[in-house]
Design a protein around this motif. Structure first.
Motif, mmCIF file in Angstrom:
data_model
loop_
_atom_site.group_PDB
_atom_site.id
_atom_site.type_symbol
_atom_site.label_atom_id
_atom_site.label_comp_id
_atom_site.label_asym_id
_atom_site.label_seq_id
_atom_site.Cartn_x
_atom_site.Cartn_y
_atom_site.Cartn_z
ATOM 1 N N ALA A 98 0.872 -1.166 0.000
ATOM 2 C CA ALA A 98 0.000 0.000 0.000
ATOM 3 C C ALA A 98 0.917 1.226 0.000
ATOM 4 N N GLY A 99 0.802 2.052 -1.009
ATOM 5 C CA GLY A 99 1.723 3.183 -1.131
ATOM 6 C C GLY A 99 2.962 2.795 -1.901
ATOM 7 N N SER A 100 3.794 3.776 -2.196
ATOM 8 C CA SER A 100 4.997 3.545 -2.989
ATOM 9 C C SER A 100 6.201 4.168 -2.318
ATOM 10 N N LEU A 101 7.383 3.751 -2.770
ATOM 11 C CA LEU A 101 8.632 4.265 -2.234
ATOM 12 C C LEU A 101 8.789 5.753 -2.506
ATOM 13 N N ASN A 102 9.377 6.457 -1.564
ATOM 14 C CA ASN A 102 9.758 7.847 -1.759
ATOM 15 C C ASN A 102 11.174 7.878 -2.315
ATOM 16 N N LEU A 103 11.330 8.339 -3.558
ATOM 17 C CA LEU A 103 12.635 8.368 -4.201
ATOM 18 C C LEU A 103 13.536 9.396 -3.522
ATOM 19 N N ASN A 104 14.812 9.025 -3.351
ATOM 20 C CA ASN A 104 15.817 9.898 -2.731
ATOM 21 C C ASN A 104 15.433 10.315 -1.317
ATOM 22 N N GLN A 105 14.757 9.405 -0.624
ATOM 23 C CA GLN A 105 14.442 9.582 0.788
ATOM 24 C C GLN A 105 14.551 8.226 1.476
ATOM 25 N N TRP A 106 14.723 8.243 2.806
ATOM 26 C CA TRP A 106 14.719 7.000 3.556
ATOM 27 C C TRP A 106 13.307 6.455 3.657
ATOM 28 N N ASN A 107 13.163 5.155 3.448
ATOM 29 C CA ASN A 107 11.893 4.451 3.563
ATOM 30 C C ASN A 107 12.057 3.269 4.517
ATOM 31 N N PHE A 108 11.080 3.104 5.383
ATOM 32 C CA PHE A 108 11.066 1.959 6.287
ATOM 33 C C PHE A 108 10.289 0.825 5.627
ATOM 34 N N VAL A 109 10.892 -0.358 5.583
ATOM 35 C CA VAL A 109 10.290 -1.532 4.945
ATOM 36 C C VAL A 109 10.270 -2.670 5.955
ATOM 37 N N CYS A 110 9.125 -3.328 6.086
ATOM 38 C CA CYS A 110 9.048 -4.470 6.998
ATOM 39 C C CYS A 110 8.046 -5.488 6.470
ATOM 40 N N MET A 111 8.483 -6.732 6.362
ATOM 41 C CA MET A 111 7.604 -7.837 6.006
ATOM 42 C C MET A 111 7.519 -8.772 7.205
ATOM 43 N N THR A 112 6.301 -9.159 7.579
ATOM 44 C CA THR A 112 6.133 -10.080 8.697
ATOM 45 C C THR A 112 5.255 -11.253 8.284
ATOM 46 N N TYR A 113 5.545 -12.412 8.880
ATOM 47 C CA TYR A 113 4.685 -13.584 8.670
ATOM 48 C C TYR A 113 4.590 -14.360 9.970
ATOM 49 N N ASP A 114 3.367 -14.528 10.468
ATOM 50 C CA ASP A 114 3.137 -15.156 11.769
ATOM 51 C C ASP A 114 2.451 -16.513 11.665
ATOM 52 N N GLY A 115 2.356 -17.062 10.456
ATOM 53 C CA GLY A 115 1.670 -18.327 10.260
ATOM 54 C C GLY A 115 0.248 -18.175 9.792
ATOM 55 N N SER A 116 -0.295 -16.947 9.886
ATOM 56 C CA SER A 116 -1.664 -16.684 9.444
ATOM 57 C C SER A 116 -1.736 -15.599 8.377
ATOM 58 N N ASN A 117 -0.907 -14.588 8.515
ATOM 59 C CA ASN A 117 -0.931 -13.457 7.587
ATOM 60 C C ASN A 117 0.491 -13.009 7.263
ATOM 61 N N VAL A 118 0.709 -12.653 6.013
ATOM 62 C CA VAL A 118 1.940 -11.974 5.637
ATOM 63 C C VAL A 118 1.571 -10.505 5.439
ATOM 64 N N THR A 119 2.319 -9.632 6.087
ATOM 65 C CA THR A 119 2.034 -8.194 6.065
ATOM 66 C C THR A 119 3.261 -7.446 5.573
ATOM 67 N N LEU A 120 3.056 -6.540 4.653
ATOM 68 C CA LEU A 120 4.132 -5.693 4.143
ATOM 69 C C LEU A 120 3.858 -4.264 4.566
ATOM 70 N N THR A 121 4.786 -3.678 5.298
ATOM 71 C CA THR A 121 4.674 -2.291 5.753
ATOM 72 C C THR A 121 5.694 -1.444 5.015
#
Length: 225
Positions: A98-121
């Motif tokens: 959801a959303g896109s990378l900000n070019l030439n800026q710092w972006n926080f990226v996190c993928m999680t998987y708990d056995g039920s859902n994979v979430t991309l932040t």
């Protein structure tokens, strides 16, 4: 005020993170240790894209064949991130951020998987998909993990990476928010419990040495595992 991208440290980025040129830069991580093949996983990183190289990857597990992986965080043409994820019951789940990378800026990226859902932040926005089963490590379960390239293919990342972490469990939403720290008060990943099973500081000495936490790129301790 612990780490980049805290505002007061923006000028230090070229010295205290690792730059990928989009052509030949890649970090290859020995994945033979069973601990790096967890059933449930979270990966976090800070990424400063200087251009969008479509199909390049922030991180990619060993190639299972035909360009697919147990997990990958890949750049898409519109600046979105795309996750490729495989479990025994859900083969090759693919979805975009959801959303896109900000070019030439710092972006926080996190993928999680708990056995039920994979979430991309991506920064403050999250997208989730229901996924069941443990991660599938077929065909090549002990090949190398690659940071900065899509494993088995020639799509290299362009930009700067810092604080790449692998956890062997699904981070909670509050833990993800703690890592993000509002984008400025960045949290030391080693303060989380349980700690990451692997932590790539990409330009730093150990945070435990009590004095000189940061060292320039190309030093002997560019990445600390």
């Amino acid at each position: 005020q612990w780490r980049i991208p805290n505002n007061k440290n923006q000028s230090l980025v070229s010295n205290y993170s690792m730059k990928f040129d989009g052509i030949t830069s890649v970090i290859s991580v020995d994945n033979s240790d069973e601990a790096l093949n967890p059933d449930y996983i979270s990966i976090s990183a800070w990424y400063y894209p200087t251009s969008i190289v479509v199909s390049s990857a922030i991180i990619s597990s060993p190639n299972r064949g035909s360009g697919y992986h147990s997990y990958s965080i890949i750049l898409a043409s519109n600046g979105n991130l795309r996750v490729v994820f495989n479990t025994g019951s859900n083969n090759d789940i693919t979805f975009t951020s959801a959303g896109s990378l900000n070019l030439n800026q710092w972006n926080f990226v996190c993928m999680t998987y708990d056995g039920s859902n994979v979430t991309l932040t991506l920064n403050t926005l999250s997208q989730s998909v229901a996924v069941l089963g443990a991660l599938q490590y077929t065909v090549n379960p002990t090949g190398n993990i690659e940071i900065g390239r899509r494993n088995g293919l020639t799509f290299e990342l362009a930009g700067i990476l810092d604080q790449v972490c692998i956890f062997n469990y699904g981070l909670s939403a509050s833990q993800v928010a703690t890592l993000y720290g509002g984008g400025t008060a960045i949290t030391n990943p080693m303060s989380l419990s349980p700690k990451p099973i692997s932590y790539y500081q990409l330009g730093d000495q150990s945070v435990d040495n009590g004095a000189n936490y940061l060292v320039p790129n190309n030093s002997l301790q560019d990445y600390v595992f």
